[in-house]
Design a protein around this motif. Structure first.
Motif, PDB file in Angstrom:
ATOM      1  N   THR A  49       2.891 -22.136 -22.842  1.00  0.00           N
ATOM      2  CA  THR A  49       3.059 -21.151 -21.770  1.00  0.00           C
ATOM      3  C   THR A  49       3.814 -21.728 -20.574  1.00  0.00           C
ATOM      4  O   THR A  49       3.921 -21.063 -19.548  1.00  0.00           O
ATOM      5  N   TYR A  51       2.926 -23.940 -18.537  1.00  0.00           N
ATOM      6  CA  TYR A  51       2.142 -24.293 -17.358  1.00  0.00           C
ATOM      7  C   TYR A  51       2.143 -25.802 -17.174  1.00  0.00           C
ATOM      8  O   TYR A  51       2.226 -26.300 -16.060  1.00  0.00           O
ATOM      9  N   ASN A  72       8.555 -16.424 -19.901  1.00  0.00           N
ATOM     10  CA  ASN A  72       7.195 -16.095 -19.486  1.00  0.00           C
ATOM     11  C   ASN A  72       6.813 -14.636 -19.686  1.00  0.00           C
ATOM     12  O   ASN A  72       5.676 -14.340 -20.000  1.00  0.00           O
ATOM     13  N   TYR A  77      -0.955 -14.432 -21.993  1.00  0.00           N
ATOM     14  CA  TYR A  77      -1.752 -15.660 -22.030  1.00  0.00           C
ATOM     15  C   TYR A  77      -3.143 -15.415 -21.482  1.00  0.00           C
ATOM     16  O   TYR A  77      -3.309 -14.857 -20.410  1.00  0.00           O
ATOM     17  N   PRO A  79      -6.045 -17.788 -20.425  1.00  0.00           N
ATOM     18  CA  PRO A  79      -6.420 -19.197 -20.276  1.00  0.00           C
ATOM     19  C   PRO A  79      -7.886 -19.439 -20.624  1.00  0.00           C
ATOM     20  O   PRO A  79      -8.661 -18.495 -20.776  1.00  0.00           O
ATOM     21  N   PRO A  83      -9.677 -17.324 -15.641  1.00  0.00           N
ATOM     22  CA  PRO A  83      -9.713 -17.169 -14.182  1.00  0.00           C
ATOM     23  C   PRO A  83      -9.195 -15.795 -13.763  1.00  0.00           C
ATOM     24  O   PRO A  83      -8.208 -15.321 -14.306  1.00  0.00           O
ATOM     25  N   LEU A 100       3.993  -7.909 -12.008  1.00  0.00           N
ATOM     26  CA  LEU A 100       4.530  -9.267 -12.080  1.00  0.00           C
ATOM     27  C   LEU A 100       5.238  -9.514 -13.407  1.00  0.00           C
ATOM     28  O   LEU A 100       6.182 -10.292 -13.477  1.00  0.00           O
ATOM     29  N   GLN A 101       4.756  -8.873 -14.463  1.00  0.00           N
ATOM     30  CA  GLN A 101       5.382  -9.076 -15.774  1.00  0.00           C
ATOM     31  C   GLN A 101       6.545  -8.121 -15.996  1.00  0.00           C
ATOM     32  O   GLN A 101       6.984  -7.918 -17.128  1.00  0.00           O
TER      33      GLN A 101
ATOM     34  N   LEU B  85      -2.810 -18.431 -14.137  1.00  0.00           N
ATOM     35  CA  LEU B  85      -2.450 -17.081 -14.565  1.00  0.00           C
ATOM     36  C   LEU B  85      -1.182 -16.616 -13.864  1.00  0.00           C
ATOM     37  O   LEU B  85      -0.319 -16.001 -14.464  1.00  0.00           O
ATOM     38  N   LEU B  87       1.272 -18.452 -12.447  1.00  0.00           N
ATOM     39  CA  LEU B  87       2.502 -19.182 -12.772  1.00  0.00           C
ATOM     40  C   LEU B  87       2.915 -19.027 -14.234  1.00  0.00           C
ATOM     41  O   LEU B  87       4.041 -19.354 -14.581  1.00  0.00           O
ATOM     42  N   THR B  88       2.010 -18.541 -15.090  1.00  0.00           N
ATOM     43  CA  THR B  88       2.433 -18.303 -16.472  1.00  0.00           C
ATOM     44  C   THR B  88       2.952 -16.882 -16.647  1.00  0.00           C
ATOM     45  O   THR B  88       3.301 -16.467 -17.729  1.00  0.00           O
ATOM     46  N   LYS B  89       2.985 -16.128 -15.548  1.00  0.00           N
ATOM     47  CA  LYS B  89       3.655 -14.830 -15.595  1.00  0.00           C
ATOM     48  C   LYS B  89       5.122 -15.038 -15.204  1.00  0.00           C
ATOM     49  O   LYS B  89       5.533 -16.161 -14.950  1.00  0.00           O
TER      50      LYS B  89
END
Lengths: 307, 238
Positions: A49, A51, A72, A77, A79, A83, A100-101, B85, B87-89
């Motif tokens: 991913t 990260y 991305n 994802y 995690p 969180p 955001l996506q 979460l 930063l993986t977007k």
């Protein structure tokens, strides 16, 4: 989109977390990532991913390196510890993730509603995330991962904290998604991998120790036949010695002394059921039980990861 | 929509959801209002129609309040893991930092908007220097932006909000008055240097009614440096 992991290594200080691993996952495949704690599962997922930075090697998705960060929005994802912004209401949070996506503004509301239905959040949808139980939070985590309908899903222990009914629902959901998407999921629960995954990858101490379907892994790990036999009207030590001296038998374990229950391991690639039967007929013993045992995935896992 | 803007909107919303915004607004207006209208060398004693007293009070109130705003921005995200979460977007580290910067600046902006009645009241009382007042507001915004970027940097290098708060104050105190004190006690190029570094000197020069390019470059550099360092801090993920 295919994921290809090519000779990837990663260290934390002097400790090697992932040691030169390579594998590919194809579209429509659900890969189960197995391994004991600290084997490198989460580290690998975090590198996919983007990260975590990759020390050596390369990871590509659909031919593009993940390190550029441009992939991305093709990845969903979840995690490890799921969180979430606890102070946010579920719907607002999902809308935020969708925006955001890069989900177009006109679609956001539809996507949020669809995910709420899909993940069974309908009853709780007006609550804040912090007010939810662990299982429902997990569902929110799954919902945010799938909100933009990504081609690739990376799920780190997706069913932790869910009750048995929810686990079945989520498994069905993942299987359903896996038909057209690329899914990697990690878990400790072995029956789960068998139930959900097309392919199993076992890693231990940062290295891949097994790769294949549940069936091929069984074959690989134990080419030997395993029989459970109960013999009546025979003295235990006599029966033990007689069976042990059969040419096809490698090992005999006594499971129960009083009822003469034995476990017979054959040599690789030969069968002993006929030999055992003939022996009993010859000696006039009664063969009360003979069961061919399947190697359990648990045993394979233990064999490969306990050294 | 720009990802920074999406993040800024969420952060601003969470200020208001978590009461942080209300506490800050009430405390800021309370302190600055008290010192402007009631206490010590207030407007009525000075008998001049300007907002100098207010700018002096706001200069100190914001200095203490901004670290309280910025401290949780990155430290908490790092502690709870939500940064992963984020930063993986499809978001870059820079967009995350800029979003948070904007959210804090907007909240300070809202606080300053609530002081417009001060301005209007004083303008009624006497002949006001409107140019100087507008410059004063610009100075407050620039100073806030500088402290926000310092605060974000402090928050980006720790998981602990208290550490982030204290570190931001510690760095801030140099700019706020230590450099000024040092510059007046030293002569020659050292004095020059500290005088250039002192935020209060640049702030004073703006509130006097002159927005100089030198001052703009000074504030711009602090803002840029703070944001760039924060970006580096959260981009490094080993």
């Amino acid at each position: 989109m295919d994921i290809s992991i090519d000779h990837v290594s990663k260290s934390y200080g002097s400790q090697k977390a992932v040691d030169n691993i390579s594998f590919t996952v194809k579209t429509g495949e659900i890969l189960g990532f197995l391994g004991p704690n600290g084997a490198g599962k989460t580290t690998t997922m975090k590198m996919i991913t983007n990260y975590l930075e990759i020390d050596a090697g390369n990871i590509t998705i659909g031919g593009q390196s993940v390190q550029a960060g441009t992939m991305n929005n093709h990845i969903g994802y979840l995690p490890e510890h799921n969180p979430l912004y606890l102070e946010m209401p579920i719907m607002d949070y999902l809308a935020f993730c969708a925006a955001l996506q890069k989900v177009p503004k006109s679609n956001i509301e539809d996507r949020v509603r669809a995910m709420i239905r899909k993940c069974g959040l309908d009853v709780e949808k007006h609550k804040k995330i912090g007010e939810l139980s662990k299982g429902y939070r997990q569902r929110v985590g799954l919902a945010q991962a799938m909100i933009h309908d990504p081609e690739i899903l990376i799920l780190d222990e997706p069913t932790t904290g869910l009750d048995p009914n929810q686990i079945v629902e989520i498994r069905d959901l993942i299987r359903d998604l896996g038909k057209e998407k690329t899914v990697i999921l990690s878990t400790h629960i072995l029956p789960e991998v068998e139930a959900t995954c097309d392919r199993i990858l076992i890693i231990d101490k940062g290295k891949i120790v097994a790769d294949g379907t549940a069936a091929t892994l069984r074959k690989q790990a134990q080419g030997q036949q395993l029989l459970r036999v109960r013999i009546e009207d025979a003295p235990l030590n006599l029966a033990y010695e007689a069976i042990k001296s059969l040419p096809t038998v490698a090992l005999v374990d006594v499971l129960q002394e009083d009822s003469c229950l034995l476990e017979i391991h054959s040599h690789p690639n030969v069968l002993s059921n006929r030999e055992v039967f003939r022996l009993c007929v010859q000696r006039g013993w009664v063969l009360a039980e003979m069961t061919s045992m399947e190697t359990k995935l648990e045993d394979i896992f233990r064999d490969l990861t306990v050294s | 929509m720009n990802p920074s803007w999406i993040i800024a909107k969420r952060e601003l919303g969470s200020f208001f959801d978590s009461l942080v915004a209300y506490i800050l607004l009430i405390a800021f207006l309370g302190f600055s209002g008290f010192f402007t209208w009631f206490e010590g060398n207030d407007i009525f004693i000075r008998k001049e129609a300007d907002l100098r007293v207010f700018f002096g009070a706001a200069f100190w109130t914001l200095f203490f309040f901004i670290p309280a705003l910025t401290m949780r921005q990155l430290a908490e995200e790092k502690k709870t893991g939500t940064i992963e979460l984020l930063l993986t977007k499809a978001v870059t580290s820079r967009q995350v930092i800029l979003g948070k910067f904007l959210a804090c600046l907007m909240l300070v902006g809202i606080a300053l908007l609530f002081t417009l009645p001060y301005y209007m009241t004083v303008a009624q009382i006497g002949n006001m220097d409107h140019g100087a007042t507008i410059c004063g507001y610009i100075g407050l915004l620039l100073m806030s932006a500088a402290y926000i970027s310092i605060g974000l940097f402090a928050s980006s290098i720790t998981n602990n909000q208290i550490v982030a708060f204290l570190l931001a104050l510690f760095i801030g105190i140099f700019f706020h008055f230590l450099f000024d004190v040092l510059s007046s006690s030293m002569t020659g190029w050292m004095g020059e240097l500290f005088s250039t570094l002192s935020l209060s000197r640049h702030y004073d020069s703006i509130t006097r009614g002159v927005v100089d390019t030198k001052d703009l470059i000074y504030f711009g550099s602090i803002i840029f440096l703070g944001i760039a360092l924060s970006e580096i801090a959260i981009s490094k993920r080993n």
